[in-house]
Design a protein around this motif. Structure first.
Motif, PDB file in Angstrom:
ATOM      1  N   THR A 259      -8.142 -17.694  30.737  1.00 48.40           N
ATOM      2  CA  THR A 259      -9.496 -17.386  31.000  1.00 48.40           C
ATOM      3  C   THR A 259     -10.282 -18.527  30.389  1.00 48.40           C
ATOM      4  N   ILE A 260     -11.338 -18.774  31.271  1.00 44.25           N
ATOM      5  CA  ILE A 260     -12.222 -19.857  30.806  1.00 44.25           C
ATOM      6  C   ILE A 260     -13.585 -19.334  30.479  1.00 44.25           C
ATOM      7  N   SER A 261     -14.230 -19.673  29.304  1.00 44.22           N
ATOM      8  CA  SER A 261     -15.522 -19.127  29.197  1.00 44.22           C
ATOM      9  C   SER A 261     -16.376 -20.021  28.501  1.00 44.22           C
ATOM     10  N   ARG A 262     -17.713 -19.613  28.192  1.00 44.85           N
ATOM     11  CA  ARG A 262     -18.598 -20.690  27.633  1.00 44.85           C
ATOM     12  C   ARG A 262     -19.469 -19.934  26.583  1.00 44.85           C
ATOM     13  N   ASN A 263     -19.840 -20.908  25.592  1.00 42.65           N
ATOM     14  CA  ASN A 263     -20.949 -20.410  24.844  1.00 42.65           C
ATOM     15  C   ASN A 263     -22.190 -21.427  25.186  1.00 42.65           C
ATOM     16  N   THR A 264     -23.036 -21.001  25.959  1.00 38.20           N
ATOM     17  CA  THR A 264     -24.064 -21.948  26.408  1.00 38.20           C
ATOM     18  C   THR A 264     -24.916 -22.633  25.315  1.00 38.20           C
ATOM     19  N   ALA A 265     -25.242 -21.797  24.312  1.00 36.08           N
ATOM     20  CA  ALA A 265     -25.918 -21.876  23.130  1.00 36.08           C
ATOM     21  C   ALA A 265     -25.345 -23.255  22.356  1.00 36.08           C
ATOM     22  N   GLU A 266     -24.067 -23.183  22.225  1.00 38.31           N
ATOM     23  CA  GLU A 266     -23.468 -24.339  21.567  1.00 38.31           C
ATOM     24  C   GLU A 266     -22.686 -25.195  22.445  1.00 38.31           C
ATOM     25  N   ASN A 267     -23.048 -25.030  23.644  1.00 35.88           N
ATOM     26  CA  ASN A 267     -22.487 -26.218  24.658  1.00 35.88           C
ATOM     27  C   ASN A 267     -21.167 -26.484  24.578  1.00 35.88           C
ATOM     28  N   THR A 268     -20.243 -25.219  24.379  1.00 36.16           N
ATOM     29  CA  THR A 268     -18.909 -25.244  24.243  1.00 36.16           C
ATOM     30  C   THR A 268     -18.076 -24.296  25.364  1.00 36.16           C
ATOM     31  N   VAL A 269     -17.054 -24.910  25.767  1.00 34.82           N
ATOM     32  CA  VAL A 269     -16.329 -24.318  26.916  1.00 34.82           C
ATOM     33  C   VAL A 269     -14.859 -23.974  26.334  1.00 34.82           C
ATOM     34  N   TYR A 270     -14.390 -22.868  26.433  1.00 30.44           N
ATOM     35  CA  TYR A 270     -12.949 -22.411  26.151  1.00 30.44           C
ATOM     36  C   TYR A 270     -11.945 -22.116  27.204  1.00 30.44           C
ATOM     37  N   LEU A 271     -10.795 -22.441  26.972  1.00 35.86           N
ATOM     38  CA  LEU A 271      -9.677 -21.751  27.588  1.00 35.86           C
ATOM     39  C   LEU A 271      -8.650 -21.200  26.927  1.00 35.86           C
ATOM     40  N   GLN A 272      -8.653 -19.943  27.175  1.00 34.28           N
ATOM     41  CA  GLN A 272      -7.774 -18.962  26.556  1.00 34.28           C
ATOM     42  C   GLN A 272      -6.565 -18.961  27.276  1.00 34.28           C
ATOM     43  N   MET A 273      -5.550 -19.309  26.743  1.00 32.48           N
ATOM     44  CA  MET A 273      -4.243 -19.457  27.488  1.00 32.48           C
ATOM     45  C   MET A 273      -3.200 -18.533  26.899  1.00 32.48           C
ATOM     46  N   ASN A 274      -2.688 -17.503  27.856  1.00 30.17           N
ATOM     47  CA  ASN A 274      -1.652 -16.438  27.448  1.00 30.17           C
ATOM     48  C   ASN A 274      -0.558 -16.486  28.318  1.00 30.17           C
ATOM     49  N   ASN A 275       0.479 -16.032  27.766  1.00 25.62           N
ATOM     50  CA  ASN A 275       1.815 -16.036  28.615  1.00 25.62           C
ATOM     51  C   ASN A 275       2.167 -17.349  28.792  1.00 25.62           C
ATOM     52  N   LEU A 276       2.090 -18.378  28.058  1.00 24.51           N
ATOM     53  CA  LEU A 276       2.441 -19.694  28.358  1.00 24.51           C
ATOM     54  C   LEU A 276       3.902 -20.098  28.851  1.00 24.51           C
ATOM     55  N   ARG A 277       3.951 -20.732  29.742  1.00 20.29           N
ATOM     56  CA  ARG A 277       5.216 -21.232  30.358  1.00 20.29           C
ATOM     57  C   ARG A 277       5.593 -22.729  30.108  1.00 20.29           C
ATOM     58  N   PRO A 278       6.737 -23.062  29.957  1.00 18.06           N
ATOM     59  CA  PRO A 278       7.133 -24.365  29.825  1.00 18.06           C
ATOM     60  C   PRO A 278       6.706 -25.510  30.959  1.00 18.06           C
ATOM     61  N   GLU A 279       6.327 -25.043  32.201  1.00 16.84           N
ATOM     62  CA  GLU A 279       5.629 -25.516  32.945  1.00 16.84           C
ATOM     63  C   GLU A 279       4.223 -25.826  32.822  1.00 16.84           C
ATOM     64  N   ASP A 280       3.536 -25.205  31.890  1.00 21.18           N
ATOM     65  CA  ASP A 280       2.079 -25.428  31.311  1.00 21.18           C
ATOM     66  C   ASP A 280       2.076 -26.569  30.316  1.00 21.18           C
ATOM     67  N   THR A 281       3.093 -27.237  29.944  1.00 24.11           N
ATOM     68  CA  THR A 281       3.158 -28.277  28.956  1.00 24.11           C
ATOM     69  C   THR A 281       2.460 -29.566  29.750  1.00 24.11           C
ATOM     70  N   ALA A 282       1.459 -30.005  28.946  1.00 23.25           N
ATOM     71  CA  ALA A 282       0.595 -31.167  29.652  1.00 23.25           C
ATOM     72  C   ALA A 282      -0.335 -31.387  28.603  1.00 23.25           C
ATOM     73  N   MET A 283      -0.922 -32.574  28.836  1.00 19.12           N
ATOM     74  CA  MET A 283      -2.173 -33.087  28.063  1.00 19.12           C
ATOM     75  C   MET A 283      -3.315 -32.116  28.926  1.00 19.12           C
ATOM     76  N   TYR A 284      -4.216 -31.627  28.171  1.00 19.05           N
ATOM     77  CA  TYR A 284      -5.350 -31.017  28.725  1.00 19.05           C
ATOM     78  C   TYR A 284      -6.482 -31.564  28.386  1.00 19.05           C
ATOM     79  N   TYR A 285      -7.432 -31.746  29.310  1.00 14.96           N
ATOM     80  CA  TYR A 285      -8.745 -32.535  29.094  1.00 14.96           C
ATOM     81  C   TYR A 285      -9.740 -31.656  29.676  1.00 14.96           C
ATOM     82  N   CYS A 286     -10.950 -31.664  28.856  1.00 13.96           N
ATOM     83  CA  CYS A 286     -12.154 -31.289  29.190  1.00 13.96           C
ATOM     84  C   CYS A 286     -12.774 -32.116  30.036  1.00 13.96           C
TER      85      CYS A 286
END
Length: 123
Positions: free
Chosen positions: A69-96
């Motif tokens: 789930t991606i979400s944002r806090n506009t006032a703080e100029n911040t974006v989030y990525l909540q990652m649940n039920n992670l799988r080995p194939e999700d292994t990676a370098m994540y970039y904003c």
């Protein structure tokens, strides 16, 4: 100039959760869209999720729908990525990434602004 700083990566077991954060500083008024990309070793970079700054519209890669789930806090100029039920194939370098528009899943040029990346490892 815009700077993006990610945090929240780490190592988890399959089925676990992580929450990534990306804080934007500088001329953030030019950023209408922010997103997350990832790149695993030996693979091309791929889009994961995108969110628009004002309306909060979202788009996801099929591989993460229902788990991330991606979400944002506009006032703080911040974006989030909540990652649940992670799988080995999700292994990676994540970039904003951020720009006036972010085409994470199409042919248009990549976003102008990128963070340094945060590693996610799922075993």
């Amino acid at each position: 100039h815009v700077q993006l700083v990610e945090s929240g990566g780490g190592s988890v077991q399959a089925g676990g959760s992580l929450r990534l954060s990306c804080a934007a500083t500088g001329k953030t008024n030019v950023l209408n869209c922010m997103g997350w990309f990832r790149q695993a070793p030996g693979k091309e970079r791929e889009g994961v999720a995108v969110i628009t700054r004002i309306h909060g519209g979202t788009e996801y890669d099929d591989s993460v729908k229902g788990r991330f789930t991606i979400s944002r806090n506009t006032a703080e100029n911040t974006v989030y990525l909540q990652m649940n039920n992670l799988r080995p194939e999700d292994t990676a370098m994540y970039y904003c990434a951020a720009d006036l528009d972010v085409d994470a899943f199409g042919p248009r040029p990549p976003p102008a602004y990128w963070g340094q990346g945060t590693q996610v490892t799922v075993s």
